[in-house]
Write a protein that holds these residues in place. Structure first.
Motif: not given
Length: 200
Positions: A141-161
Protein backbone atom coordinates in the motif's frame (compact mmCIF):
# COMPACT_ATOMS: atom_id res chain seq x y z
CA UNK A 1 -17.13 -0.79 32.21
CA UNK A 2 -13.73 -2.52 32.14
CA UNK A 3 -15.39 -5.75 31.01
CA UNK A 4 -16.65 -3.97 27.89
CA UNK A 5 -13.25 -2.65 26.76
CA UNK A 6 -12.17 -5.83 24.88
CA UNK A 7 -15.52 -5.92 23.06
CA UNK A 8 -15.21 -2.23 22.16
CA UNK A 9 -11.75 -2.83 20.72
CA UNK A 10 -13.08 -5.74 18.65
CA UNK A 11 -16.01 -3.57 17.51
CA UNK A 12 -13.54 -0.86 16.49
CA UNK A 13 -11.86 -3.25 14.03
CA UNK A 14 -15.22 -4.35 12.71
CA UNK A 15 -16.16 -0.71 12.04
CA UNK A 16 -12.89 -0.28 10.16
CA UNK A 17 -13.94 -2.93 7.60
CA UNK A 18 -16.61 -0.89 5.73
CA UNK A 19 -14.47 2.25 6.07
CA UNK A 20 -11.48 0.56 4.41
CA UNK A 21 -13.64 -0.90 1.64
CA UNK A 22 -15.35 2.45 1.05
CA UNK A 23 -12.01 4.25 0.84
CA UNK A 24 -10.75 1.69 -1.64
CA UNK A 25 -13.87 1.90 -3.78
CA UNK A 26 -14.29 5.67 -3.88
CA UNK A 27 -10.77 7.02 -3.23
CA UNK A 28 -8.29 4.27 -4.18
CA UNK A 29 -5.35 6.55 -4.92
CA UNK A 30 -5.90 9.15 -2.21
CA UNK A 31 -6.58 6.94 0.80
CA UNK A 32 -3.37 4.95 1.21
CA UNK A 33 -2.13 6.77 4.31
CA UNK A 34 -5.60 6.59 5.88
CA UNK A 35 -5.81 2.83 5.32
CA UNK A 36 -2.30 2.28 6.66
CA UNK A 37 -3.25 4.29 9.75
CA UNK A 38 -6.40 2.18 10.25
CA UNK A 39 -4.38 -1.00 9.76
CA UNK A 40 -1.89 -0.12 12.49
CA UNK A 41 -4.63 1.05 14.87
CA UNK A 42 -6.46 -2.21 14.15
CA UNK A 43 -3.39 -4.28 14.96
CA UNK A 44 -2.83 -2.38 18.22
CA UNK A 45 -6.47 -2.94 19.19
CA UNK A 46 -6.08 -6.66 18.41
CA UNK A 47 -3.07 -6.92 20.69
CA UNK A 48 -4.68 -5.09 23.58
CA UNK A 49 -8.15 -6.65 23.51
CA UNK A 50 -6.64 -10.00 24.52
CA UNK A 51 -4.21 -8.53 27.03
CA UNK A 52 -6.94 -6.48 28.74
CA UNK A 53 -9.36 -9.41 28.74
CA UNK A 54 -6.79 -11.59 30.49
CA UNK A 55 -5.93 -8.89 33.00
CA UNK A 56 -9.57 -8.42 34.04
CA UNK A 57 -10.43 -12.13 33.83
CA UNK A 58 -12.88 -11.71 30.96
CA UNK A 59 -11.34 -13.96 28.31
CA UNK A 60 -14.58 -15.76 27.46
CA UNK A 61 -15.27 -18.15 24.63
CA UNK A 62 -17.73 -15.66 23.14
CA UNK A 63 -15.14 -12.89 23.10
CA UNK A 64 -12.40 -15.05 21.57
CA UNK A 65 -14.71 -16.35 18.86
CA UNK A 66 -15.83 -12.82 18.03
CA UNK A 67 -12.22 -11.64 17.99
CA UNK A 68 -11.23 -14.40 15.59
CA UNK A 69 -14.01 -13.69 13.08
CA UNK A 70 -13.51 -9.93 13.15
CA UNK A 71 -9.76 -10.40 12.62
CA UNK A 72 -10.48 -12.38 9.46
CA UNK A 73 -12.83 -9.70 8.11
CA UNK A 74 -10.41 -6.91 9.03
CA UNK A 75 -7.40 -8.41 7.22
CA UNK A 76 -9.57 -9.51 4.30
CA UNK A 77 -10.82 -5.94 3.81
CA UNK A 78 -7.23 -4.69 3.65
CA UNK A 79 -6.44 -7.45 1.16
CA UNK A 80 -9.36 -6.38 -1.04
CA UNK A 81 -8.23 -2.76 -0.80
CA UNK A 82 -4.69 -3.78 -1.80
CA UNK A 83 -6.03 -5.70 -4.79
CA UNK A 84 -8.00 -2.68 -5.95
CA UNK A 85 -4.94 -0.41 -5.93
CA UNK A 86 -2.29 -2.94 -7.08
CA UNK A 87 -4.02 -5.77 -8.97
CA UNK A 88 -0.90 -6.46 -11.05
CA UNK A 89 1.17 -7.36 -7.96
CA UNK A 90 -1.57 -9.53 -6.44
CA UNK A 91 -2.30 -11.30 -9.74
CA UNK A 92 1.36 -12.31 -10.05
CA UNK A 93 0.85 -14.59 -7.02
CA UNK A 94 -2.87 -15.21 -7.45
CA UNK A 95 -2.75 -19.02 -7.54
CA UNK A 96 -0.77 -19.16 -4.29
CA UNK A 97 -3.27 -16.73 -2.75
CA UNK A 98 -6.12 -18.98 -3.94
CA UNK A 99 -4.34 -21.77 -2.07
CA UNK A 100 -4.45 -19.73 1.13
CA UNK A 101 -8.19 -19.17 0.69
CA UNK A 102 -8.75 -22.88 0.11
CA UNK A 103 -6.80 -23.71 3.28
CA UNK A 104 -8.79 -21.10 5.21
CA UNK A 105 -12.00 -22.72 4.01
CA UNK A 106 -10.65 -26.12 5.01
CA UNK A 107 -9.88 -24.83 8.53
CA UNK A 108 -13.49 -23.80 9.00
CA UNK A 109 -15.00 -26.83 7.28
CA UNK A 110 -13.02 -29.35 9.34
CA UNK A 111 -13.83 -27.53 12.59
CA UNK A 112 -17.53 -27.22 11.76
CA UNK A 113 -17.77 -30.90 10.83
CA UNK A 114 -15.84 -32.10 13.90
CA UNK A 115 -16.99 -29.66 16.57
CA UNK A 116 -20.01 -27.81 15.10
CA UNK A 117 -18.07 -24.58 15.80
CA UNK A 118 -15.73 -22.46 13.74
CA UNK A 119 -11.98 -22.60 14.36
CA UNK A 120 -10.66 -20.22 17.02
CA UNK A 121 -7.09 -21.28 17.80
CA UNK A 122 -5.26 -17.91 17.95
CA UNK A 123 -2.13 -19.99 17.34
CA UNK A 124 1.40 -18.60 17.49
CA UNK A 125 2.05 -19.07 13.76
CA UNK A 126 -1.18 -17.24 13.00
CA UNK A 127 0.01 -14.31 15.09
CA UNK A 128 3.34 -14.32 13.28
CA UNK A 129 1.46 -14.36 9.98
CA UNK A 130 -0.48 -11.30 11.17
CA UNK A 131 2.81 -9.46 11.66
CA UNK A 132 4.00 -10.52 8.21
CA UNK A 133 0.69 -9.29 6.76
CA UNK A 134 1.33 -5.93 8.41
CA UNK A 135 4.78 -5.68 6.80
CA UNK A 136 3.56 -6.91 3.42
CA UNK A 137 0.55 -4.58 3.29
CA UNK A 138 2.75 -1.67 4.37
CA UNK A 139 5.07 -2.40 1.43
CA UNK A 140 2.22 -2.91 -1.02
CA UNK A 141 0.00 0.00 0.00
CA UNK A 142 2.70 2.46 0.98
CA UNK A 143 5.32 1.75 -1.69
CA UNK A 144 3.75 -0.52 -4.30
CA UNK A 145 6.34 -3.21 -3.56
CA UNK A 146 5.71 -6.95 -3.29
CA UNK A 147 9.01 -8.76 -3.42
CA UNK A 148 10.40 -11.22 -0.90
CA UNK A 149 8.21 -9.95 1.95
CA UNK A 150 5.11 -10.82 -0.09
CA UNK A 151 6.40 -14.31 -0.94
CA UNK A 152 7.44 -14.92 2.67
CA UNK A 153 3.98 -13.80 3.84
CA UNK A 154 2.27 -16.29 1.53
CA UNK A 155 4.58 -19.10 2.69
CA UNK A 156 4.01 -18.28 6.36
CA UNK A 157 0.28 -18.06 5.70
CA UNK A 158 0.28 -21.59 4.28
CA UNK A 159 2.26 -22.91 7.26
CA UNK A 160 -0.04 -21.20 9.77
CA UNK A 161 -3.13 -22.64 8.08
CA UNK A 162 -1.59 -26.11 8.04
CA UNK A 163 -0.90 -25.73 11.77
CA UNK A 164 -4.51 -24.70 12.40
CA UNK A 165 -5.81 -27.69 10.45
CA UNK A 166 -3.58 -30.03 12.46
CA UNK A 167 -4.72 -28.40 15.72
CA UNK A 168 -8.34 -29.06 14.82
CA UNK A 169 -7.67 -32.64 13.78
CA UNK A 170 -5.67 -33.40 16.95
CA UNK A 171 -7.87 -31.73 19.58
CA UNK A 172 -10.26 -34.18 21.30
CA UNK A 173 -12.79 -31.38 21.89
CA UNK A 174 -13.23 -27.78 20.75
CA UNK A 175 -10.93 -25.39 22.57
CA UNK A 176 -9.96 -21.80 21.88
CA UNK A 177 -6.45 -20.32 22.19
CA UNK A 178 -4.23 -23.29 21.35
CA UNK A 179 -0.65 -22.10 20.61
CA UNK A 180 0.30 -24.85 18.13
CA UNK A 181 -0.41 -28.37 16.91
CA UNK A 182 2.20 -29.58 19.42
CA UNK A 183 0.17 -28.00 22.23
CA UNK A 184 -2.96 -29.60 20.78
CA UNK A 185 -1.20 -32.95 21.14
CA UNK A 186 -0.34 -32.09 24.77
CA UNK A 187 -4.02 -31.31 25.41
CA UNK A 188 -5.05 -34.58 23.78
CA UNK A 189 -2.50 -36.42 25.95
CA UNK A 190 -3.84 -34.78 29.10
CA UNK A 191 -0.59 -32.93 29.74
CA UNK A 192 -0.46 -29.43 31.15
CA UNK A 193 1.61 -26.62 29.68
CA UNK A 194 2.33 -23.06 30.67
CA UNK A 195 0.55 -20.43 28.59
CA UNK A 196 2.25 -17.20 27.64
CA UNK A 197 0.24 -14.34 29.15
CA UNK A 198 1.10 -12.04 26.27
CA UNK A 199 0.28 -14.32 23.35
CA UNK A 200 -2.50 -16.59 24.62
Amino acid sequence: MKAKIPYLLILLRLLFVPIILSLGWYYPENSKLAVLFLMYIGLISDIFDGIIARQIGNQTEKMRRMDSQVDMLFWLSIGVYTYWIHPEIINAEIFLIYGIFIMEGACYLISLIKFKKETCTHAFLSKMWGISLLVTYTNLIGFGIGGLAFKFCITLGALSHLDRILITLILPKWTHDVPSSYHAWLIRSGKNFKRNKLFN
